[in-house]
Design a protein around this motif. Sequence first.
Motif, PDB file in Angstrom:
ATOM      1  N   LYS A  10       0.850  -1.195   0.091  1.00 24.66           N
ATOM      2  CA  LYS A  10      -0.049   0.007  -0.138  1.00 24.66           C
ATOM      3  C   LYS A  10       0.786   1.183   0.026  1.00 24.66           C
ATOM      4  O   LYS A  10       0.439   2.229  -0.515  1.00 24.66           O
ATOM      5  CB  LYS A  10      -0.833  -0.139   1.172  1.00 24.66           C
ATOM      6  N   GLY A  11       2.022   1.122   0.579  1.00 19.12           N
ATOM      7  CA  GLY A  11       2.958   2.282   0.752  1.00 19.12           C
ATOM      8  C   GLY A  11       3.449   2.801  -0.687  1.00 19.12           C
ATOM      9  O   GLY A  11       3.680   3.586  -0.836  1.00 19.12           O
ATOM     10  N   HIS A  12       3.670   1.460  -1.555  1.00 16.17           N
ATOM     11  CA  HIS A  12       4.313   1.707  -2.823  1.00 16.17           C
ATOM     12  C   HIS A  12       3.314   2.457  -3.776  1.00 16.17           C
ATOM     13  O   HIS A  12       3.587   3.221  -4.637  1.00 16.17           O
ATOM     14  CB  HIS A  12       4.461   0.217  -3.474  1.00 16.17           C
ATOM     15  N   VAL A  13       1.991   1.881  -3.457  1.00 15.50           N
ATOM     16  CA  VAL A  13       0.865   2.474  -4.254  1.00 15.50           C
ATOM     17  C   VAL A  13       0.577   4.167  -4.064  1.00 15.50           C
ATOM     18  O   VAL A  13       0.574   4.989  -4.922  1.00 15.50           O
ATOM     19  CB  VAL A  13      -0.413   1.693  -4.150  1.00 15.50           C
ATOM     20  N   ALA A  14       0.642   4.213  -2.605  1.00 17.22           N
ATOM     21  CA  ALA A  14       0.386   5.482  -2.245  1.00 17.22           C
ATOM     22  C   ALA A  14       1.476   6.648  -2.617  1.00 17.22           C
ATOM     23  O   ALA A  14       1.303   7.473  -2.990  1.00 17.22           O
ATOM     24  CB  ALA A  14       0.367   5.665  -0.654  1.00 17.22           C
ATOM     25  N   LYS A  15       2.786   6.142  -2.711  1.00 13.14           N
ATOM     26  CA  LYS A  15       3.865   6.881  -3.003  1.00 13.14           C
ATOM     27  C   LYS A  15       4.038   7.206  -4.668  1.00 13.14           C
ATOM     28  O   LYS A  15       4.359   8.327  -4.874  1.00 13.14           O
ATOM     29  CB  LYS A  15       5.236   6.269  -2.572  1.00 13.14           C
ATOM     30  N   ASN A  16       3.613   6.250  -5.156  1.00 10.65           N
ATOM     31  CA  ASN A  16       3.696   6.411  -7.016  1.00 10.65           C
ATOM     32  C   ASN A  16       2.404   6.800  -7.482  1.00 10.65           C
ATOM     33  O   ASN A  16       2.392   6.670  -8.654  1.00 10.65           O
ATOM     34  CB  ASN A  16       4.403   5.199  -7.305  1.00 10.65           C
ATOM     35  N   ASN A  17       1.292   6.773  -6.876  1.00 11.61           N
ATOM     36  CA  ASN A  17      -0.067   7.141  -7.427  1.00 11.61           C
ATOM     37  C   ASN A  17      -0.173   8.598  -7.812  1.00 11.61           C
ATOM     38  O   ASN A  17      -0.265   9.516  -6.925  1.00 11.61           O
ATOM     39  CB  ASN A  17      -1.200   6.527  -6.496  1.00 11.61           C
ATOM     40  N   LYS A  18       0.056   9.019  -9.182  1.00 13.54           N
ATOM     41  CA  LYS A  18      -0.096  10.346  -9.522  1.00 13.54           C
ATOM     42  C   LYS A  18      -1.395  10.801 -10.409  1.00 13.54           C
ATOM     43  O   LYS A  18      -1.729  11.799 -10.330  1.00 13.54           O
ATOM     44  CB  LYS A  18       1.141  10.447 -10.430  1.00 13.54           C
ATOM     45  N   THR A  19      -2.012   9.679 -10.910  1.00 10.96           N
ATOM     46  CA  THR A  19      -3.181   9.930 -11.632  1.00 10.96           C
ATOM     47  C   THR A  19      -4.589   9.551 -10.803  1.00 10.96           C
ATOM     48  O   THR A  19      -5.801  10.258 -11.554  1.00 10.96           O
ATOM     49  CB  THR A  19      -3.214   9.010 -12.911  1.00 10.96           C
ATOM     50  N   PHE A  20      -4.529   8.772  -9.968  1.00  8.45           N
ATOM     51  CA  PHE A  20      -5.566   8.215  -9.250  1.00  8.45           C
ATOM     52  C   PHE A  20      -6.546   7.549 -10.275  1.00  8.45           C
ATOM     53  O   PHE A  20      -7.817   7.580  -9.854  1.00  8.45           O
ATOM     54  CB  PHE A  20      -6.286   9.608  -8.616  1.00  8.45           C
ATOM     55  N   LYS A  21      -6.118   6.924 -11.285  1.00  5.12           N
ATOM     56  CA  LYS A  21      -6.990   6.241 -12.179  1.00  5.12           C
ATOM     57  C   LYS A  21      -6.934   4.784 -11.829  1.00  5.12           C
ATOM     58  O   LYS A  21      -5.866   4.166 -11.279  1.00  5.12           O
ATOM     59  CB  LYS A  21      -6.771   6.415 -13.388  1.00  5.12           C
ATOM     60  N   ALA A  81      -7.009   1.950 -13.344  1.00  2.00           N
ATOM     61  CA  ALA A  81      -5.986   1.142 -13.972  1.00  2.00           C
ATOM     62  C   ALA A  81      -4.926   1.382 -13.668  1.00  2.00           C
ATOM     63  O   ALA A  81      -3.931   0.405 -13.438  1.00  2.00           O
ATOM     64  CB  ALA A  81      -6.314   1.609 -15.484  1.00  2.00           C
ATOM     65  N   ASP A  82      -4.265   2.646 -13.322  1.00  2.00           N
ATOM     66  CA  ASP A  82      -2.863   2.817 -12.843  1.00  2.00           C
ATOM     67  C   ASP A  82      -2.778   2.329 -11.465  1.00  2.00           C
ATOM     68  O   ASP A  82      -1.579   1.604 -11.114  1.00  2.00           O
ATOM     69  CB  ASP A  82      -2.762   4.161 -12.749  1.00  2.00           C
ATOM     70  N   VAL A  83      -3.840   2.332 -10.549  1.00  2.00           N
ATOM     71  CA  VAL A  83      -3.722   1.903  -9.193  1.00  2.00           C
ATOM     72  C   VAL A  83      -3.528   0.442  -9.127  1.00  2.00           C
ATOM     73  O   VAL A  83      -2.658  -0.177  -8.410  1.00  2.00           O
ATOM     74  CB  VAL A  83      -4.895   2.200  -8.221  1.00  2.00           C
ATOM     75  N   GLN A  84      -4.177  -0.252 -10.195  1.00  2.65           N
ATOM     76  CA  GLN A  84      -4.073  -1.776 -10.037  1.00  2.65           C
ATOM     77  C   GLN A  84      -2.594  -2.130 -10.452  1.00  2.65           C
ATOM     78  O   GLN A  84      -2.124  -3.226 -10.188  1.00  2.65           O
ATOM     79  CB  GLN A  84      -4.925  -2.234 -11.169  1.00  2.65           C
ATOM     80  N   SER A  85      -2.119  -1.378 -11.469  1.00  3.09           N
ATOM     81  CA  SER A  85      -0.692  -1.724 -12.089  1.00  3.09           C
ATOM     82  C   SER A  85       0.074  -1.409 -10.975  1.00  3.09           C
ATOM     83  O   SER A  85       1.370  -2.296 -10.760  1.00  3.09           O
ATOM     84  CB  SER A  85      -0.507  -0.800 -13.105  1.00  3.09           C
ATOM     85  N   LEU A  86       0.158  -0.458 -10.250  1.00  4.44           N
ATOM     86  CA  LEU A  86       1.224  -0.264  -8.917  1.00  4.44           C
ATOM     87  C   LEU A  86       0.974  -1.099  -7.990  1.00  4.44           C
ATOM     88  O   LEU A  86       1.900  -1.721  -7.265  1.00  4.44           O
ATOM     89  CB  LEU A  86       0.654   1.305  -8.485  1.00  4.44           C
ATOM     90  N   PHE A  87      -0.501  -1.838  -7.742  1.00  3.43           N
ATOM     91  CA  PHE A  87      -0.605  -2.806  -6.654  1.00  3.43           C
ATOM     92  C   PHE A  87       0.248  -4.128  -7.389  1.00  3.43           C
ATOM     93  O   PHE A  87       0.946  -4.386  -6.240  1.00  3.43           O
ATOM     94  CB  PHE A  87      -1.975  -2.895  -6.832  1.00  3.43           C
ATOM     95  N   HIS A  88       0.272  -4.314  -8.473  1.00  8.30           N
ATOM     96  CA  HIS A  88       1.041  -5.546  -8.810  1.00  8.30           C
ATOM     97  C   HIS A  88       2.425  -5.207  -9.041  1.00  8.30           C
ATOM     98  O   HIS A  88       3.149  -6.241  -8.420  1.00  8.30           O
ATOM     99  CB  HIS A  88       0.563  -6.007 -10.263  1.00  8.30           C
ATOM    100  N   GLU A  89       2.905  -4.002  -9.098  1.00  6.12           N
ATOM    101  CA  GLU A  89       4.267  -3.766  -8.873  1.00  6.12           C
ATOM    102  C   GLU A  89       4.756  -3.998  -7.286  1.00  6.12           C
ATOM    103  O   GLU A  89       5.709  -4.374  -7.215  1.00  6.12           O
ATOM    104  CB  GLU A  89       4.560  -2.224  -9.533  1.00  6.12           C
TER     105      GLU A  89
END
Length: 266
Positions: free
Chosen positions: A191-202, A204-212
Amino acid sequence: MAGTPTQHALESRISWLFLNSLRVFTETQRFRDPGGHPAGRHARWTLRPSQPCNIILWRKQYLVKIKQYRREGRFIYYQDETWVNEGILPRLKPNSVLVMDNAPYHSRRMEIGPTKKWNKGQLIQWLQERNIVCDMSMLRAQLWDLVEKDKPKFEKKAVDELAAAHNITILRLPPYHCELNPIELVWAQVKGHVAKNNKTFKMADVQSLFHEGLELVTPERWRSCIEHVIKVEDEMCQLDLLIDDVTEPFIINTNDDELSGSELED
């Protein structure tokens, strides 16, 4: 004289553990209305010495068991019932230990037992279906006594029985102790990785960050989480003893029968 950093850290852990136990105690002693429901958002909280909370005992029993299993060299897995139902048990090593949280939806009972809302007819039918002798001449209290004696049988949990068939032991975490579960540390990292790198709040992007974030959970990181949890377990064992020694002198007896005559006269 100022204390050392180690002393300050120990005092901080003692305060945290004591306050956490106190919070859980008060949460279980919330005032209820005559109907047995929570008294609402304006409800008061109280400590009731006559109704001690079992959270400390539950934690101690868990720590004793998990340390015993570690000494025995048994493999310890952290999962929940979801993965058990997906057929993961055959993939685990025999005589291993499966640690789960205590959420009700992760610990389904094999059978739904009687509740206080059941009437005498329902209780009698339930008892007779289990070949327990009873009849309508018995008081409700007597029927409940019979139910309580048979309670361990219908309180068996499905996941426990399934695990036992594979020679696996289920161990449940104590309530309100997520710091004893390394999975929580992993989720915090993801969750920290998603919060730190989430720039678009879309989405699809959140899902991609989650898998990352999941990809970043390497075996080394997982091992580090396990080591951290073991350290916390050791700290809790020490702190429980310290808290017991510190709080014992502050126990107040509220039993009026034990007041002396001079105290009553005052």
